[in-house]
Design a protein around this motif. Structure first.
Motif, PDB file in Angstrom:
ATOM      1  N   UNK A   1       0.833  -1.202   0.000  1.00  0.00           N
ATOM      2  CA  UNK A   1       0.000   0.000   0.000  1.00  0.00           C
ATOM      3  C   UNK A   1       0.869   1.253   0.000  1.00  0.00           C
ATOM      4  N   UNK A   2       1.884   1.269   0.844  1.00  0.00           N
ATOM      5  CA  UNK A   2       2.732   2.458   0.992  1.00  0.00           C
ATOM      6  C   UNK A   2       3.415   2.847  -0.309  1.00  0.00           C
ATOM      7  N   UNK A   3       3.826   1.856  -1.102  1.00  0.00           N
ATOM      8  CA  UNK A   3       4.583   2.171  -2.307  1.00  0.00           C
ATOM      9  C   UNK A   3       3.735   2.813  -3.418  1.00  0.00           C
ATOM     10  N   UNK A   4       2.415   2.776  -3.263  1.00  0.00           N
ATOM     11  CA  UNK A   4       1.567   3.396  -4.273  1.00  0.00           C
ATOM     12  C   UNK A   4       1.395   4.908  -4.066  1.00  0.00           C
ATOM     13  N   UNK A   5       1.710   5.383  -2.877  1.00  0.00           N
ATOM     14  CA  UNK A   5       1.555   6.808  -2.599  1.00  0.00           C
ATOM     15  C   UNK A   5       2.415   7.625  -3.561  1.00  0.00           C
ATOM     16  N   UNK A   6       1.810   8.645  -4.168  1.00  0.00           N
ATOM     17  CA  UNK A   6       2.540   9.512  -5.091  1.00  0.00           C
ATOM     18  C   UNK A   6       2.651   8.982  -6.504  1.00  0.00           C
ATOM     19  N   UNK A   7       2.147   7.772  -6.750  1.00  0.00           N
ATOM     20  CA  UNK A   7       2.200   7.190  -8.088  1.00  0.00           C
ATOM     21  C   UNK A   7       0.939   7.531  -8.863  1.00  0.00           C
ATOM     22  N   UNK A   8       1.051   7.536 -10.165  1.00  0.00           N
ATOM     23  CA  UNK A   8      -0.078   7.880 -11.021  1.00  0.00           C
ATOM     24  C   UNK A   8      -1.008   6.691 -11.183  1.00  0.00           C
ATOM     25  N   UNK A   9      -2.296   6.981 -11.129  1.00  0.00           N
ATOM     26  CA  UNK A   9      -3.302   5.960 -11.394  1.00  0.00           C
ATOM     27  C   UNK A   9      -3.805   6.098 -12.822  1.00  0.00           C
ATOM     28  N   UNK A  10      -3.939   4.976 -13.483  1.00  0.00           N
ATOM     29  CA  UNK A  10      -4.548   4.972 -14.800  1.00  0.00           C
ATOM     30  C   UNK A  10      -3.607   5.262 -15.939  1.00  0.00           C
TER      31      UNK A  10
END
Length: 224
Positions: free
Chosen positions: A215-224
């Protein structure tokens, strides 16, 4: 028995034929899969008591099927009925020199089929795993699995990916070489992106409960 892979090109049917804006249409199955993989919320269109209903819901997929789920009490998830499922991503506003030429850069998929209610226990669990992992990779292994009571309270639908339509628009406004180009007005694209924020812990969590890495590694990443 092993199922044959679906063809690389989407078939053309009366429901999937591109009648307008054909240049934005695609028959590539890879484009369909990319659009599905970039999102996790779809809109399920179905007739309930003779009236159209469109329900937003999360989904997951394998090579051949889209899986949708909800409460057994939901009349829109009755199954064994024709449905239309759509997924759309907005990538930007296309701002032209005239309002008539304004548009949207987007990626969209429309899937037609019969929604089959999944009753086999193994397929139901596998479909729910696909659905969970699609929206939150790593969560199926981290969180508690569904209990028998929870599975009994959940409806899972499977919709074949055999019949689908894809449309994509990219690029600048279309009036750059027309009479309106002489107006001296700004024209171009205003991009739209969605970024995952920092995880917000449940206030009921015990102190110092760490955020799991998946979960933590998704912070700040682009969705879609």
């Amino acid at each position: 028995m092993t199922e044959e892979p679906l063809p690389a090109r989407l078939p053309v049917t009366d429901r999937t034929r591109h009648r307008r804006l054909r240049e934005q249409g695609s028959r590539e199955r890879a484009e369909l899969e990319a659009i599905l993989d970039a999102g996790f919320v779809c809109h399920l269109g179905v007739l309930v008591d003779g009236r159209p209903v469109v329900v937003p819901t999360v989904y997951g997929r394998d090579e051949r099927r889209l899986y949708l789920h909800g409460s057994v009490a939901s009349r829109s998830l009755a199954g064994d009925t024709p449905v239309c499922v759509t997924v759309t991503h907005v990538d930007g506003l296309v701002l032209a020199r005239s309002v008539f030429e304004h548009g949207v850069n987007y990626r969209s998929a429309m899937i037609h089929g019969i929604a089959r209610k999944v009753t086999d226990g193994e397929e139901k669990l596998a479909g729910l795993r696909l659905l969970t992992e699609h929206s939150a990779p790593g969560q199926w292994s981290y969180a508690r699995r569904p209990s028998r009571k929870e599975l009994a309270a959940t409806t899972l639908l499977a919709v074949s990916l055999e019949e689908a339509s894809v449309k994509i628009r990219t690029g600048a406004p279309d009036d750059g070489d027309g009479p309106d180009a002489a107006l001296g007005l700004w024209a171009g694209v205003l991009p739209l992106t969605t970024v995952w924020g920092a995880p917000e812990p449940d206030p009921a969590l015990p102190a110092r409960t760490a955020v799991p890495e998946h979960i933590a590694r998704r912070a700040g990443t682009r969705h879609g």
